[in-house]
Design an enzyme around this catalytic site. Structure first.
Site, short mmCIF file in Angstrom:
data_model
loop_
_atom_site.label_atom_id
_atom_site.label_comp_id
_atom_site.label_asym_id
_atom_site.label_seq_id
_atom_site.Cartn_x
_atom_site.Cartn_y
_atom_site.Cartn_z
N ASN A 221 -33.29 32.81 -36.63
CA ASN A 221 -33.84 32.00 -35.48
C ASN A 221 -32.69 31.07 -35.06
OD1 ASN A 221 -34.78 29.66 -36.33
ND2 ASN A 221 -36.12 30.73 -37.58
N ASP A 290 -41.52 33.80 -40.09
CA ASP A 290 -42.82 33.98 -40.54
C ASP A 290 -43.06 35.39 -41.29
OD1 ASP A 290 -44.11 32.02 -39.31
OD2 ASP A 290 -43.89 32.80 -37.47
N LYS A 300 -25.96 49.33 -46.40
CA LYS A 300 -25.80 48.94 -45.18
C LYS A 300 -26.47 50.38 -44.27
CE LYS A 300 -23.07 48.42 -40.75
NZ LYS A 300 -21.46 48.71 -40.49
N PHE A 336 -43.83 20.36 -38.36
CA PHE A 336 -43.04 20.44 -37.14
C PHE A 336 -43.74 21.56 -36.37
CE2 PHE A 336 -39.48 17.60 -35.86
CZ PHE A 336 -39.68 16.76 -36.56
N LYS A 354 -53.21 23.54 -41.23
CA LYS A 354 -52.28 23.46 -42.32
C LYS A 354 -52.89 22.15 -43.24
CE LYS A 354 -48.53 25.81 -40.48
NZ LYS A 354 -47.24 26.33 -40.66
N1 CTP Z 1 -43.85 26.39 -42.04
C1 CTP Z 1 -43.57 26.74 -43.47
N2 CTP Z 1 -43.64 27.83 -43.73
C2 CTP Z 1 -43.63 28.88 -43.11
C3 CTP Z 1 -44.07 28.83 -41.84
C4 CTP Z 1 -43.84 27.60 -41.33
O1 CTP Z 1 -43.16 25.68 -44.16
N3 CTP Z 1 -43.79 30.02 -43.61
C5 CTP Z 1 -43.71 25.07 -41.41
C6 CTP Z 1 -42.71 24.63 -40.54
O2 CTP Z 1 -41.57 23.93 -41.22
C7 CTP Z 1 -43.37 23.65 -39.60
C8 CTP Z 1 -44.70 24.01 -39.69
O3 CTP Z 1 -44.89 24.82 -40.79
O4 CTP Z 1 -43.30 22.51 -40.13
C9 CTP Z 1 -45.11 25.01 -38.29
O5 CTP Z 1 -44.24 26.04 -38.32
P1 CTP Z 1 -44.32 27.00 -37.00
O6 CTP Z 1 -43.39 27.91 -37.25
O7 CTP Z 1 -44.27 26.36 -35.79
O8 CTP Z 1 -45.67 27.49 -37.23
P2 CTP Z 1 -46.61 28.65 -37.94
O9 CTP Z 1 -47.15 28.18 -38.88
O10 CTP Z 1 -45.35 29.68 -38.34
O11 CTP Z 1 -47.24 29.30 -36.58
P3 CTP Z 1 -46.73 30.13 -35.29
O12 CTP Z 1 -45.24 30.81 -35.73
O13 CTP Z 1 -47.88 31.17 -35.12
O14 CTP Z 1 -46.40 29.10 -34.32
#
Ligand code: CTP
Length: 410
Positions: A221, A290, A300, A336, A354
């Site tokens: 990302n 995620d 590959k 965050f 969380k």
């Molecule tokens: N985070 C984490 N581990 C993951 C996903 C997220 O530690 N597998 C943490 C990120 O570092 C951030 C927070 O969770 O501090 C929120 O991350 P975000 O990607 O915004 O939220 P998600 O829980 O993934 O929810 P969504 O993607 O549905 O918004």
């Protein structure tokens, strides 16, 4: 619609620094240092020993600092003829860069036979800290006499910046190099920051993760890691022992921060979890993927000419923040929320989901890769916006917020 102006305060704004030069090749770096200190907002009064003038001229240093250089305790231009007193009275610090082995030896003895050592001795210790940037050959640095002198000047209240290690002017390699001008500037900026997290352990995740599809491709990302790196620097400046677990980013490690590089969400999880229980604070700025391809291909993936598109099964990554927050007892956890809309609602939802005491919301598309950001702090009490500013200024504000909450918990 009005566009908010990023607020960027100069980190050494209003500071007056006496920059002392003793003799050494590293004097050439001090010219650059004056410029760096000026750019950071400080005014600089240069003082040079006779030996320093053998390496660089007062003309150069006067031109760069915009002030006549002080070189003698017998300078008749001072109305009271007391340059050694006058120079330090309005100084926020005396920084001796380079500090030669000989100069440190003089300080250790309390000698005062020329202007620079005299003004170091005559400074008001409580208001005017003495900062030394050693510069010498590695054998000189390692010599028992220098070790003894360094120990003594530290015991007398001096702070040392460096030295660094590496190539030396003499052709040898080792400890004793004076830090670079930008490193000394950053040490000085850090020195003046309030030590709100003194001795605290802070663990931070930063950057994106990269989830392999095959050996040459992956899913990632747009996170640049800049916010997390800024928080690592701000926490270190505030006196914390900082560990930064970084996804794939090309950013310089903040000074004195321990960095662990990882690539995937699983690697980030495995790096964080064993460390987390020993931390006082965990800040999860990383944009963790995620999902990941469940079985990345060993080789590959090739086109077969049929126009068929490869499909792969995805599986969910562990939630690192939620895992750390569920430790008993957990460190103080800061999440965050990088969103594209409805910031406050999503941030609050993450706070609950969380089980963390603080979530920092930001608009991902508006901030990814940029040097500034706008933050929304969301906790059980309510919401507070931190106005648009450069990421380091915001990181310092966030560190203040975290320190206040830690104090409230204690
Ligand atoms: N985070 C984490 N581990 C993951 C996903 C997220 O530690 N597998 C943490 C990120 O570092 C951030 C927070 O969770 O501090 C929120 O991350 P975000 O990607 O915004 O939220 P998600 O829980 O993934 O929810 P969504 O993607 O549905 O918004």
């Amino acid at each position: 619609m009005s566009i908010p102006t990023p607020h960027q305060s100069l980190p050494l704004g209003g500071r007056h620094i006496v920059l002392g030069l003793s003799g050494g090749i590293a004097c050439y770096k001090s010219a650059e240092l004056v410029r760096e200190l000026h750019k950071a907002g400080a005014s600089v009064q240069v003082v040079m020993t006779e030996a320093a003038q053998a390496f660089i001229t007062p003309v150069t240093m006067q031109a760069l600092s915009g002030r006549p250089v002080a070189t003698s305790q017998w300078d008749g231009r001072e109305p009271n003829n007391m340059a050694h007193i006058n120079l330090s009275r309005d100084a926020d610090a005396i920084l001796v860069a380079p500090a030669s082995a000989d100069f440190i030896a003089k300080l250790a003895l309390g000698r005062a036979d020329e202007l620079l050592s005299l003004l170091c001795l005559a400074r008001p210790i409580a208001q005017c800290p003495l900062l030394l940037a050693p510069a010498m050959n590695r054998e000189m640095w390692a010599h028992p006499a220098t070790r003894r002198n360094v120990h003594q000047v530290r015991a007398d209240g001096a702070t040392l910046f460096g030295p660094g290690a590496g190539d030396q002017a003499c052709g040898e390699v080792g400890d004793g190099r004076m830090l670079e001008a930008t490193e000394l500037r950053d040490e000085l900026i850090a020195f003046f920051q309030p030590k709100l997290l003194a001795g605290r352990r802070v663990l931070i995740t930063a950057g994106p993760t990269f989830e392999a599809i095959d050996p040459v491709r992956g899913i990632t990302n747009l996170s640049s890691g800049k916010m997390g790196f800024a928080i690592a620097r701000a926490a270190q400046e505030a006196g914390a022992l900082v560990t930064l677990v970084a996804g794939p980013v090309h950013l310089a490690t903040p000074r004195h921060v321990r960095r662990i590089d990882v690539r995937s969400a699983l690697q980030m999880h495995d790096a964080v979890l064993p460390l987390a229980a020993r931390q006082d604070v965990f800040v999860a700025t990383a944009a963790v993927a995620d999902w990941r391809p469940a079985s990345p291909a060993d080789h590959k993936i090739k086109k077969d000419g049929s126009g068929a598109v490869p499909g792969f099964v995805m599986t969910e990554n562990p939630d690192i923040l939620a895992a750390v927050a569920s430790l008993v007892p957990p460190p103080f956890c800061v999440g965050f929320a990088a969103e594209s809309q409805d910031l406050a609602r999503h941030a609050r939802e993450k706070l609950v989901r969380k089980s963390v005491p603080l979530v920092v919301g930001n608009l991902g598309p508006a901030t990814f890769g940029r040097d500034d950001n706008t933050l929304l702090l969301v906790d059980a009490e309510g919401e507070r916006a931190l106005a648009t500013a450069d990421k380091l200024s915001l990181a310092r504000e966030l560190v203040r917020e975290i320190a206040q909450r830690l104090q409230a918990v204690a």
